[in-house]
Design a protein around this motif. Structure first.
Motif, PDB file in Angstrom:
ATOM      1  N   GLU A 241       6.388 -25.672  47.949  1.00  0.00           N
ATOM      2  CA  GLU A 241       6.820 -24.252  47.875  1.00  0.00           C
ATOM      3  C   GLU A 241       7.971 -23.816  46.895  1.00  0.00           C
ATOM      4  N   GLU A 242       8.653 -24.755  46.185  1.00  0.00           N
ATOM      5  CA  GLU A 242       9.449 -24.418  45.251  1.00  0.00           C
ATOM      6  C   GLU A 242       8.587 -24.142  43.743  1.00  0.00           C
ATOM      7  N   VAL A 243       8.971 -22.991  43.156  1.00  0.00           N
ATOM      8  CA  VAL A 243       8.504 -22.656  41.907  1.00  0.00           C
ATOM      9  C   VAL A 243       8.893 -23.492  40.807  1.00  0.00           C
ATOM     10  N   GLY A 244      10.208 -24.021  40.950  1.00  0.00           N
ATOM     11  CA  GLY A 244      10.742 -24.841  39.922  1.00  0.00           C
ATOM     12  C   GLY A 244      10.930 -23.989  38.528  1.00  0.00           C
ATOM     13  N   ALA A 245      10.836 -24.430  37.385  1.00  0.00           N
ATOM     14  CA  ALA A 245      11.284 -23.591  36.227  1.00  0.00           C
ATOM     15  C   ALA A 245      10.385 -22.388  36.001  1.00  0.00           C
ATOM     16  N   PHE A 246       9.265 -22.289  36.806  1.00  0.00           N
ATOM     17  CA  PHE A 246       8.446 -20.925  36.745  1.00  0.00           C
ATOM     18  C   PHE A 246       7.812 -20.998  35.022  1.00  0.00           C
ATOM     19  N   TYR A 247       7.312 -22.173  34.610  1.00  0.00           N
ATOM     20  CA  TYR A 247       6.762 -22.155  33.193  1.00  0.00           C
ATOM     21  C   TYR A 247       5.195 -22.556  33.555  1.00  0.00           C
TER      22      TYR A 247
ATOM     23  N   LEU B 213       6.560 -21.589  24.805  1.00  0.00           N
ATOM     24  CA  LEU B 213       6.386 -22.896  26.018  1.00  0.00           C
ATOM     25  C   LEU B 213       7.327 -22.798  27.014  1.00  0.00           C
ATOM     26  N   GLY B 214       8.243 -22.046  26.779  1.00  0.00           N
ATOM     27  CA  GLY B 214       9.650 -22.275  27.566  1.00  0.00           C
ATOM     28  C   GLY B 214      10.726 -23.057  27.074  1.00  0.00           C
ATOM     29  N   LYS B 215      11.910 -23.031  27.611  1.00  0.00           N
ATOM     30  CA  LYS B 215      13.021 -23.786  27.341  1.00  0.00           C
ATOM     31  C   LYS B 215      13.027 -23.951  25.815  1.00  0.00           C
ATOM     32  N   ASP B 216      13.126 -22.776  25.231  1.00  0.00           N
ATOM     33  CA  ASP B 216      13.404 -22.794  23.487  1.00  0.00           C
ATOM     34  C   ASP B 216      12.338 -23.579  22.698  1.00  0.00           C
ATOM     35  N   LYS B 217      11.215 -23.760  23.243  1.00  0.00           N
ATOM     36  CA  LYS B 217      10.137 -24.270  22.540  1.00  0.00           C
ATOM     37  C   LYS B 217       9.136 -23.419  22.281  1.00  0.00           C
ATOM     38  N   TYR B 218       8.575 -23.496  20.803  1.00  0.00           N
ATOM     39  CA  TYR B 218       7.525 -22.552  20.357  1.00  0.00           C
ATOM     40  C   TYR B 218       6.577 -23.386  19.581  1.00  0.00           C
TER      41      TYR B 218
END
Length: 194
Positions: free
Chosen positions: A6-12, A167-172
């Motif tokens: 039920e937790e979304v987490g980082a939402f990535y 991609l999220g978290k400063d990743k491209y």
């Protein structure tokens, strides 16, 4: 095995997403930021939405000016995209600091980045709160495209341009080996077509 929570987490989970540089101009000053949450909303009229935190300097500039641009840069400019995302327009002139070249806009004062393969100039038509973000809706009043980046039927030519994906978290994604296959809806929409 799939995990269920039920937790979304980082939402990535919905990434990668096309990175867009949203830019504004107000009181003689340009600014730009990176947005991963954006979408076309309507063909007629042509509407495009960007979801921004109201804490962002660019957000306030868009409200004050009533316009913005959405710039799509190639993956070769991932370093510039990261620089724009990692700096604060309220504390610096990003265009001077990063040597960002601009072209003359057609219908707005919003920055049109020279390095972009496509740019939408937008007039703000709506601003609504959704959770911790604002959905800014702009009517596209001018489109700038790099002719060689598109096919004759106006689709992005992945042999000519690799779009920048976040991609999220400063990743491209800086390099992408693309393969395009045409999947006709009429053919694949029939039972037994798979």
């Amino acid at each position: 095995m799939k995990q269920v929570s039920e937790e979304v987490g980082a939402f990535y989970q919905h990434y990668p997403r096309l990175a867009a540089v949203v830019a504004a101009y107000h009181e003689g000053k340009p600014n730009a930021m990176v947005a991963g949450w954006h979408s076309p909303l309507s063909f007629n009229p042509p509407l495009f939405g960007v979801s921004l935190s109201p804490k962002r300097h660019t957000y306030q500039m868009i409200l004050d000016s009533g316009e913005f641009s959405v710039n799509f840069l190639p993956s070769s400019k991932a370093g510039l995209i990261a620089a724009l995302g990692g700096s604060k327009g309220s504390q610096m002139d990003k265009f001077s600091a990063f040597g960002i070249a601009r072209e003359i806009p057609l219908k707005t004062n919003s920055p049109v980045l020279t390095d972009a393969y496509a740019v939408y100039e937008c007039k703000l038509v709506d601003n609504r709160t959704y959770g911790d973000h604002q959905l800014l809706v702009g009517e596209v009043v001018a489109v700038h495209t790099l002719a060689e980046a598109f096919t004759a039927d106006e689709m992005l030519d992945l042999k000519a341009v690799t779009p920048a994906f976040y991609l999220g978290k400063d990743k491209y994604i800086a390099k992408l080996k693309a393969s395009v296959e045409t999947m006709e809806r009429e053919r694949f929409g029939q039972p037994g077509s798979l």
